[in-house]
Design a protein around this motif. Structure first.
Motif, PDB file in Angstrom:
ATOM      1  N   LEU A  22      57.948  34.713  49.309  1.00 44.13           N
ATOM      2  CA  LEU A  22      56.619  34.167  49.087  1.00 44.13           C
ATOM      3  C   LEU A  22      55.635  34.644  50.134  1.00 44.13           C
ATOM      4  O   LEU A  22      54.447  34.754  49.858  1.00 44.13           O
ATOM      5  CB  LEU A  22      56.671  32.639  49.097  1.00 44.13           C
ATOM      6  CG  LEU A  22      57.417  31.981  47.935  1.00 44.13           C
ATOM      7  CD1 LEU A  22      57.487  30.479  48.161  1.00 44.13           C
ATOM      8  CD2 LEU A  22      56.726  32.288  46.623  1.00 44.13           C
ATOM      9  N   ALA A  23      56.110  34.934  51.323  1.00 46.52           N
ATOM     10  CA  ALA A  23      55.225  35.336  52.395  1.00 46.52           C
ATOM     11  C   ALA A  23      54.861  36.813  52.330  1.00 46.52           C
ATOM     12  O   ALA A  23      53.918  37.240  52.963  1.00 46.52           O
ATOM     13  CB  ALA A  23      55.873  35.033  53.739  1.00 46.52           C
ATOM     14  N   SER A  24      55.602  37.594  51.545  1.00 45.11           N
ATOM     15  CA  SER A  24      55.299  39.020  51.490  1.00 45.11           C
ATOM     16  C   SER A  24      54.043  39.265  50.665  1.00 45.11           C
ATOM     17  O   SER A  24      53.712  38.482  49.776  1.00 45.11           O
ATOM     18  CB  SER A  24      56.480  39.778  50.877  1.00 45.11           C
ATOM     19  OG  SER A  24      56.629  39.400  49.530  1.00 45.11           O
ATOM     20  N   PRO A  25      53.320  40.333  50.950  1.00 46.37           N
ATOM     21  CA  PRO A  25      52.101  40.608  50.191  1.00 46.37           C
ATOM     22  C   PRO A  25      52.424  40.885  48.730  1.00 46.37           C
ATOM     23  O   PRO A  25      53.411  41.538  48.404  1.00 46.37           O
ATOM     24  CB  PRO A  25      51.513  41.826  50.879  1.00 46.37           C
ATOM     25  CG  PRO A  25      52.597  42.401  51.697  1.00 46.37           C
ATOM     26  CD  PRO A  25      53.572  41.311  51.972  1.00 46.37           C
ATOM     27  N   ALA A  26      51.591  40.395  47.862  1.00 48.35           N
ATOM     28  CA  ALA A  26      51.813  40.572  46.426  1.00 48.35           C
ATOM     29  C   ALA A  26      51.489  42.000  46.014  1.00 48.35           C
ATOM     30  O   ALA A  26      50.624  42.654  46.586  1.00 48.35           O
ATOM     31  CB  ALA A  26      50.924  39.596  45.665  1.00 48.35           C
ATOM     32  N   ALA A  27      52.199  42.472  45.026  1.00 50.55           N
ATOM     33  CA  ALA A  27      51.915  43.797  44.486  1.00 50.55           C
ATOM     34  C   ALA A  27      50.576  43.759  43.771  1.00 50.55           C
ATOM     35  O   ALA A  27      50.178  42.755  43.201  1.00 50.55           O
ATOM     36  CB  ALA A  27      53.024  44.208  43.521  1.00 50.55           C
ATOM     37  N   ALA A  28      49.869  44.856  43.813  1.00 52.62           N
ATOM     38  CA  ALA A  28      48.561  44.924  43.175  1.00 52.62           C
ATOM     39  C   ALA A  28      48.706  44.813  41.665  1.00 52.62           C
ATOM     40  O   ALA A  28      49.564  45.439  41.059  1.00 52.62           O
ATOM     41  CB  ALA A  28      47.880  46.227  43.540  1.00 52.62           C
ATOM     42  N   ASP A  29      47.887  43.985  41.088  1.00 49.38           N
ATOM     43  CA  ASP A  29      47.883  43.797  39.649  1.00 49.38           C
ATOM     44  C   ASP A  29      47.165  44.988  39.009  1.00 49.38           C
ATOM     45  O   ASP A  29      46.061  45.328  39.428  1.00 49.38           O
ATOM     46  CB  ASP A  29      47.161  42.497  39.318  1.00 49.38           C
ATOM     47  CG  ASP A  29      47.269  42.118  37.865  1.00 49.38           C
ATOM     48  OD1 ASP A  29      48.099  42.711  37.163  1.00 49.38           O
ATOM     49  OD2 ASP A  29      46.538  41.218  37.447  1.00 49.38           O
ATOM     50  N   PRO A  30      47.744  45.628  37.992  1.00 47.31           N
ATOM     51  CA  PRO A  30      47.093  46.797  37.413  1.00 47.31           C
ATOM     52  C   PRO A  30      45.798  46.467  36.693  1.00 47.31           C
ATOM     53  O   PRO A  30      45.080  47.365  36.301  1.00 47.31           O
ATOM     54  CB  PRO A  30      48.134  47.349  36.445  1.00 47.31           C
ATOM     55  CG  PRO A  30      49.053  46.228  36.178  1.00 47.31           C
ATOM     56  CD  PRO A  30      49.032  45.361  37.397  1.00 47.31           C
ATOM     57  N   TYR A  31      45.481  45.211  36.518  1.00 46.22           N
ATOM     58  CA  TYR A  31      44.234  44.847  35.858  1.00 46.22           C
ATOM     59  C   TYR A  31      43.114  44.570  36.849  1.00 46.22           C
ATOM     60  O   TYR A  31      42.042  44.151  36.450  1.00 46.22           O
ATOM     61  CB  TYR A  31      44.459  43.635  34.956  1.00 46.22           C
ATOM     62  CG  TYR A  31      45.443  43.922  33.868  1.00 46.22           C
ATOM     63  CD1 TYR A  31      45.136  44.820  32.856  1.00 46.22           C
ATOM     64  CD2 TYR A  31      46.689  43.324  33.855  1.00 46.22           C
ATOM     65  CE1 TYR A  31      46.042  45.108  31.852  1.00 46.22           C
ATOM     66  CE2 TYR A  31      47.599  43.596  32.854  1.00 46.22           C
ATOM     67  CZ  TYR A  31      47.266  44.492  31.857  1.00 46.22           C
ATOM     68  OH  TYR A  31      48.163  44.776  30.875  1.00 46.22           O
ATOM     69  N   ASP A  32      43.355  44.783  38.115  1.00 41.11           N
ATOM     70  CA  ASP A  32      42.343  44.523  39.127  1.00 41.11           C
ATOM     71  C   ASP A  32      41.416  45.704  39.368  1.00 41.11           C
ATOM     72  O   ASP A  32      40.509  45.609  40.171  1.00 41.11           O
ATOM     73  CB  ASP A  32      42.995  44.151  40.459  1.00 41.11           C
ATOM     74  CG  ASP A  32      43.536  42.740  40.463  1.00 41.11           C
ATOM     75  OD1 ASP A  32      43.142  41.951  39.597  1.00 41.11           O
ATOM     76  OD2 ASP A  32      44.344  42.426  41.331  1.00 41.11           O
ATOM     77  N   TYR A  33      41.632  46.810  38.715  1.00 39.46           N
ATOM     78  CA  TYR A  33      40.850  48.010  38.973  1.00 39.46           C
ATOM     79  C   TYR A  33      39.835  48.241  37.866  1.00 39.46           C
ATOM     80  O   TYR A  33      40.040  47.842  36.717  1.00 39.46           O
ATOM     81  CB  TYR A  33      41.774  49.206  39.130  1.00 39.46           C
ATOM     82  CG  TYR A  33      42.695  49.057  40.311  1.00 39.46           C
ATOM     83  CD1 TYR A  33      42.202  49.169  41.601  1.00 39.46           C
ATOM     84  CD2 TYR A  33      44.036  48.775  40.139  1.00 39.46           C
ATOM     85  CE1 TYR A  33      43.032  49.012  42.691  1.00 39.46           C
ATOM     86  CE2 TYR A  33      44.873  48.626  41.224  1.00 39.46           C
ATOM     87  CZ  TYR A  33      44.368  48.748  42.503  1.00 39.46           C
ATOM     88  OH  TYR A  33      45.189  48.592  43.568  1.00 39.46           O
ATOM     89  N   PRO A  34      38.729  48.905  38.165  1.00 38.00           N
ATOM     90  CA  PRO A  34      37.634  48.983  37.201  1.00 38.00           C
ATOM     91  C   PRO A  34      37.809  49.985  36.061  1.00 38.00           C
ATOM     92  O   PRO A  34      37.124  49.878  35.060  1.00 38.00           O
ATOM     93  CB  PRO A  34      36.427  49.360  38.055  1.00 38.00           C
ATOM     94  CG  PRO A  34      36.980  49.959  39.284  1.00 38.00           C
ATOM     95  CD  PRO A  34      38.326  49.355  39.489  1.00 38.00           C
ATOM     96  N   TRP A  35      38.718  50.943  36.143  1.00 37.62           N
ATOM     97  CA  TRP A  35      38.828  51.970  35.109  1.00 37.62           C
ATOM     98  C   TRP A  35      40.172  51.892  34.395  1.00 37.62           C
ATOM     99  O   TRP A  35      41.214  51.742  35.018  1.00 37.62           O
ATOM    100  CB  TRP A  35      38.627  53.359  35.708  1.00 37.62           C
ATOM    101  CG  TRP A  35      37.242  53.512  36.221  1.00 37.62           C
ATOM    102  CD1 TRP A  35      36.832  53.441  37.518  1.00 37.62           C
ATOM    103  CD2 TRP A  35      36.056  53.702  35.448  1.00 37.62           C
ATOM    104  NE1 TRP A  35      35.483  53.580  37.596  1.00 37.62           N
ATOM    105  CE2 TRP A  35      34.975  53.751  36.337  1.00 37.62           C
ATOM    106  CE3 TRP A  35      35.810  53.828  34.089  1.00 37.62           C
ATOM    107  CZ2 TRP A  35      33.664  53.929  35.903  1.00 37.62           C
ATOM    108  CZ3 TRP A  35      34.507  54.004  33.664  1.00 37.62           C
ATOM    109  CH2 TRP A  35      33.449  54.065  34.566  1.00 37.62           C
ATOM    110  N   CYS A  36      40.109  52.001  33.062  1.00 39.20           N
ATOM    111  CA  CYS A  36      41.292  51.909  32.212  1.00 39.20           C
ATOM    112  C   CYS A  36      41.453  53.176  31.391  1.00 39.20           C
ATOM    113  O   CYS A  36      40.468  53.726  30.895  1.00 39.20           O
ATOM    114  CB  CYS A  36      41.165  50.750  31.228  1.00 39.20           C
ATOM    115  SG  CYS A  36      40.852  49.156  31.974  1.00 39.20           S
ATOM    116  N   ILE A  37      42.690  53.618  31.242  1.00 35.25           N
ATOM    117  CA  ILE A  37      42.983  54.695  30.311  1.00 35.25           C
ATOM    118  C   ILE A  37      43.270  54.036  28.963  1.00 35.25           C
ATOM    119  O   ILE A  37      44.046  53.100  28.871  1.00 35.25           O
ATOM    120  CB  ILE A  37      44.149  55.577  30.803  1.00 35.25           C
ATOM    121  CG1 ILE A  37      44.339  56.767  29.885  1.00 35.25           C
ATOM    122  CG2 ILE A  37      45.415  54.792  30.968  1.00 35.25           C
ATOM    123  CD1 ILE A  37      45.294  57.804  30.419  1.00 35.25           C
TER     124      ILE A  37
END
Length: 86
Positions: A22-37
């Motif tokens: 729980l204390a480790s940093p969370a992986a980046a969510d792929p929906y947090d970025y502004p550009w989508c393929i």
């Protein structure tokens, strides 16, 4: 008595391991970025793991896909700018 001690130690180790997770940093969510393929294979809104339009275009080249702005990013909750404490 020894079995009880080992059981308690095992549960303590499992609990400590889960707390460390729980204390480790969370992986980046792929929906947090502004550009989508977006394309036939990706659907809509597609895979939104690109920070720049150029990154998305480089991935989309050679595929039946294009790049578009992430609707979750565009119409999601607005993030507050950090407060400046003086």
């Amino acid at each position: 008595m020894r079995a009880t001690i080992w059981a308690v130690l095992a549960f303590a180790a499992l609990g400590a391991g889960s707390l460390m997770g729980l204390a480790s940093p969370a992986a980046a969510d792929p929906y947090d970025y502004p550009w989508c393929i977006q394309g036939r294979q990706q659907g809509y809104p597609g895979y939104c793991g690109f920070q720049t339009y150029q990154q998305c275009q480089a991935t989309a080249s050679g595929q039946d896909a294009s790049c578009g702005y992430n609707p979750r990013f565009a119409f999601g909750p607005q993030r507050m700018p950090p407060r400046v404490i003086r």
